[in-house]
Design a protein around this motif. Structure first.
Motif, PDB file in Angstrom:
ATOM      1  N   ILE A 118      18.369  48.829  30.606  1.00  0.00           N
ATOM      2  CA  ILE A 118      17.579  47.655  30.238  1.00  0.00           C
ATOM      3  C   ILE A 118      18.137  46.358  30.836  1.00  0.00           C
ATOM      4  O   ILE A 118      17.502  45.317  30.745  1.00  0.00           O
ATOM      5  N   GLY A 119      19.306  46.435  31.442  1.00  0.00           N
ATOM      6  CA  GLY A 119      19.862  45.238  32.060  1.00  0.00           C
ATOM      7  C   GLY A 119      21.376  45.324  32.213  1.00  0.00           C
ATOM      8  O   GLY A 119      21.972  46.385  32.032  1.00  0.00           O
ATOM      9  N   PHE A 120      21.945  44.184  32.555  1.00  0.00           N
ATOM     10  CA  PHE A 120      23.388  44.094  32.768  1.00  0.00           C
ATOM     11  C   PHE A 120      23.954  42.908  31.996  1.00  0.00           C
ATOM     12  O   PHE A 120      23.256  41.921  31.764  1.00  0.00           O
ATOM     13  N   VAL A 121      25.210  43.039  31.609  1.00  0.00           N
ATOM     14  CA  VAL A 121      25.940  41.952  30.960  1.00  0.00           C
ATOM     15  C   VAL A 121      27.091  41.583  31.899  1.00  0.00           C
ATOM     16  O   VAL A 121      27.776  42.461  32.422  1.00  0.00           O
ATOM     17  N   GLN A 122      27.265  40.284  32.120  1.00  0.00           N
ATOM     18  CA  GLN A 122      28.360  39.834  32.984  1.00  0.00           C
ATOM     19  C   GLN A 122      29.624  39.641  32.173  1.00  0.00           C
ATOM     20  O   GLN A 122      29.596  39.030  31.110  1.00  0.00           O
ATOM     21  N   ARG A 123      30.736  40.164  32.678  1.00  0.00           N
ATOM     22  CA  ARG A 123      32.046  39.997  32.056  1.00  0.00           C
ATOM     23  C   ARG A 123      33.025  39.543  33.129  1.00  0.00           C
ATOM     24  O   ARG A 123      33.000  40.051  34.252  1.00  0.00           O
ATOM     25  N   SER A 124      33.907  38.622  32.782  1.00  0.00           N
ATOM     26  CA  SER A 124      34.958  38.215  33.713  1.00  0.00           C
ATOM     27  C   SER A 124      35.962  39.343  33.849  1.00  0.00           C
ATOM     28  O   SER A 124      36.281  40.027  32.881  1.00  0.00           O
ATOM     29  N   ASP A 125      36.465  39.540  35.057  1.00  0.00           N
ATOM     30  CA  ASP A 125      37.431  40.593  35.332  1.00  0.00           C
ATOM     31  C   ASP A 125      38.817  39.971  35.453  1.00  0.00           C
ATOM     32  O   ASP A 125      39.152  39.347  36.448  1.00  0.00           O
ATOM     33  N   HIS A 126      39.635  40.137  34.419  1.00  0.00           N
ATOM     34  CA  HIS A 126      40.971  39.552  34.373  1.00  0.00           C
ATOM     35  C   HIS A 126      42.056  40.542  34.803  1.00  0.00           C
ATOM     36  O   HIS A 126      43.224  40.206  34.798  1.00  0.00           O
ATOM     37  N   ARG A 127      41.667  41.751  35.171  1.00  0.00           N
ATOM     38  CA  ARG A 127      42.658  42.791  35.408  1.00  0.00           C
ATOM     39  C   ARG A 127      43.648  42.447  36.518  1.00  0.00           C
ATOM     40  O   ARG A 127      44.849  42.674  36.363  1.00  0.00           O
ATOM     41  N   ALA A 128      43.186  41.887  37.633  1.00  0.00           N
ATOM     42  CA  ALA A 128      44.099  41.569  38.737  1.00  0.00           C
ATOM     43  C   ALA A 128      45.113  40.517  38.321  1.00  0.00           C
ATOM     44  O   ALA A 128      46.298  40.611  38.640  1.00  0.00           O
ATOM     45  N   LEU A 129      44.660  39.524  37.587  1.00  0.00           N
ATOM     46  CA  LEU A 129      45.564  38.472  37.131  1.00  0.00           C
ATOM     47  C   LEU A 129      46.624  39.044  36.186  1.00  0.00           C
ATOM     48  O   LEU A 129      47.812  38.747  36.322  1.00  0.00           O
ATOM     49  N   PHE A 130      46.220  39.891  35.260  1.00  0.00           N
ATOM     50  CA  PHE A 130      47.176  40.464  34.316  1.00  0.00           C
ATOM     51  C   PHE A 130      48.141  41.432  35.005  1.00  0.00           C
ATOM     52  O   PHE A 130      49.305  41.526  34.632  1.00  0.00           O
ATOM     53  N   ARG A 131      47.679  42.156  36.035  1.00  0.00           N
ATOM     54  CA  ARG A 131      48.589  43.012  36.801  1.00  0.00           C
ATOM     55  C   ARG A 131      49.671  42.163  37.460  1.00  0.00           C
ATOM     56  O   ARG A 131      50.845  42.531  37.468  1.00  0.00           O
ATOM     57  N   THR A 132      49.290  41.015  38.013  1.00  0.00           N
ATOM     58  CA  THR A 132      50.256  40.121  38.656  1.00  0.00           C
ATOM     59  C   THR A 132      51.267  39.609  37.639  1.00  0.00           C
ATOM     60  O   THR A 132      52.473  39.585  37.899  1.00  0.00           O
ATOM     61  N   LEU A 133      50.799  39.199  36.471  1.00  0.00           N
ATOM     62  CA  LEU A 133      51.708  38.690  35.445  1.00  0.00           C
ATOM     63  C   LEU A 133      52.646  39.787  34.940  1.00  0.00           C
ATOM     64  O   LEU A 133      53.828  39.538  34.712  1.00  0.00           O
ATOM     65  N   ARG A 134      52.143  41.018  34.794  1.00  0.00           N
ATOM     66  CA  ARG A 134      53.011  42.125  34.377  1.00  0.00           C
ATOM     67  C   ARG A 134      54.073  42.408  35.436  1.00  0.00           C
ATOM     68  O   ARG A 134      55.226  42.697  35.117  1.00  0.00           O
ATOM     69  N   ALA A 135      53.695  42.319  36.713  1.00  0.00           N
ATOM     70  CA  ALA A 135      54.670  42.542  37.789  1.00  0.00           C
ATOM     71  C   ALA A 135      55.762  41.482  37.737  1.00  0.00           C
ATOM     72  O   ALA A 135      56.943  41.790  37.906  1.00  0.00           O
ATOM     73  N   LEU A 136      55.389  40.232  37.480  1.00  0.00           N
ATOM     74  CA  LEU A 136      56.400  39.175  37.361  1.00  0.00           C
ATOM     75  C   LEU A 136      57.300  39.417  36.155  1.00  0.00           C
ATOM     76  O   LEU A 136      58.502  39.167  36.211  1.00  0.00           O
ATOM     77  N   ASP A 137      56.738  39.916  35.073  1.00  0.00           N
ATOM     78  CA  ASP A 137      57.558  40.240  33.898  1.00  0.00           C
ATOM     79  C   ASP A 137      58.568  41.333  34.223  1.00  0.00           C
ATOM     80  O   ASP A 137      59.722  41.270  33.793  1.00  0.00           O
ATOM     81  N   ARG A 138      58.145  42.346  34.986  1.00  0.00           N
ATOM     82  CA  ARG A 138      59.066  43.423  35.361  1.00  0.00           C
ATOM     83  C   ARG A 138      60.196  42.886  36.237  1.00  0.00           C
ATOM     84  O   ARG A 138      61.355  43.270  36.078  1.00  0.00           O
ATOM     85  N   VAL A 139      59.867  41.982  37.167  1.00  0.00           N
ATOM     86  CA  VAL A 139      60.904  41.385  38.017  1.00  0.00           C
ATOM     87  C   VAL A 139      61.873  40.584  37.161  1.00  0.00           C
ATOM     88  O   VAL A 139      63.085  40.651  37.335  1.00  0.00           O
ATOM     89  N   THR A 140      61.348  39.833  36.200  1.00  0.00           N
ATOM     90  CA  THR A 140      62.205  39.050  35.302  1.00  0.00           C
ATOM     91  C   THR A 140      63.136  39.968  34.532  1.00  0.00           C
ATOM     92  O   THR A 140      64.332  39.688  34.414  1.00  0.00           O
ATOM     93  N   ASP A 141      62.622  41.069  34.028  1.00  0.00           N
ATOM     94  CA  ASP A 141      63.458  42.016  33.280  1.00  0.00           C
ATOM     95  C   ASP A 141      64.569  42.581  34.159  1.00  0.00           C
ATOM     96  O   ASP A 141      65.708  42.713  33.719  1.00  0.00           O
ATOM     97  N   ARG A 142      64.245  42.899  35.415  1.00  0.00           N
ATOM     98  CA  ARG A 142      65.266  43.435  36.322  1.00  0.00           C
ATOM     99  C   ARG A 142      66.324  42.389  36.629  1.00  0.00           C
ATOM    100  O   ARG A 142      67.500  42.697  36.725  1.00  0.00           O
ATOM    101  N   LEU A 143      65.909  41.128  36.800  1.00  0.00           N
ATOM    102  CA  LEU A 143      66.874  40.078  37.103  1.00  0.00           C
ATOM    103  C   LEU A 143      67.774  39.794  35.910  1.00  0.00           C
ATOM    104  O   LEU A 143      68.927  39.411  36.058  1.00  0.00           O
TER     105      LEU A 143
END
Length: 140
Positions: free
Chosen positions: A107-132
């Protein structure tokens, strides 16, 4: 350390050994704080240093790699800000179209913002912080 972001692949400024000085680990954490969006003053404070000592370190002879990492980390943070702005409601960038069905019919489509790439980047920075922050990963 493997898989470090490009802005963390720099040659730390060689400094005189001091208990309260800019160690290699402190320099890397400072650059990482800049990449996470903190300004130079806040990033230096986070390391227990002043803004003036950070800029003095940047201006030292042989600090070209550190200065380039500083600029790259700030560019990275600005790029993350742009990505976050684009992901906020009311923008058309990074939008997913979710199909909606009623009784088996589309019957149609609903638009949703895709935040996944941004959150992947932030998680990667968190992992680097933990390693440091793990003892033994960076020599002081």
């Amino acid at each position: 350390m493997d898989a470090l972001p490009d802005f963390l692949r720099f040659t730390p400024v060689s400094t005189r050994a001091r208990h309260d000085g800019w160690t290699e680990a402190a320099q890397r954490r400072f650059i990482l704080s800049l990449a996470r969006g903190l300004g130079p003053s806040a990033a230096a404070r986070r390391e227990g240093k002043s803004r003036q000592t950070a800029y003095a370190l940047r201006a030292k002879p042989g600090a070209e790699s550190f200065a380039a990492a500083w600029d790259a980390a700030q560019d990275f943070a600005r790029g993350a800000d742009v990505a976050l702005e684009a992901a906020l409601p009311g923008t058309r960038d990074d939008v997913m179209l979710i199909p909606r069905y009623y009784r088996g019919r589309l019957i149609g489509f609903v638009q949703r913002s895709d935040h996944r790439a941004l959150f992947r980047t932030l998680r990667a920075l968190d992992r680097v912080t933990d390693r440091l922050d793990t003892p033994g990963n960076c020599q002081s």
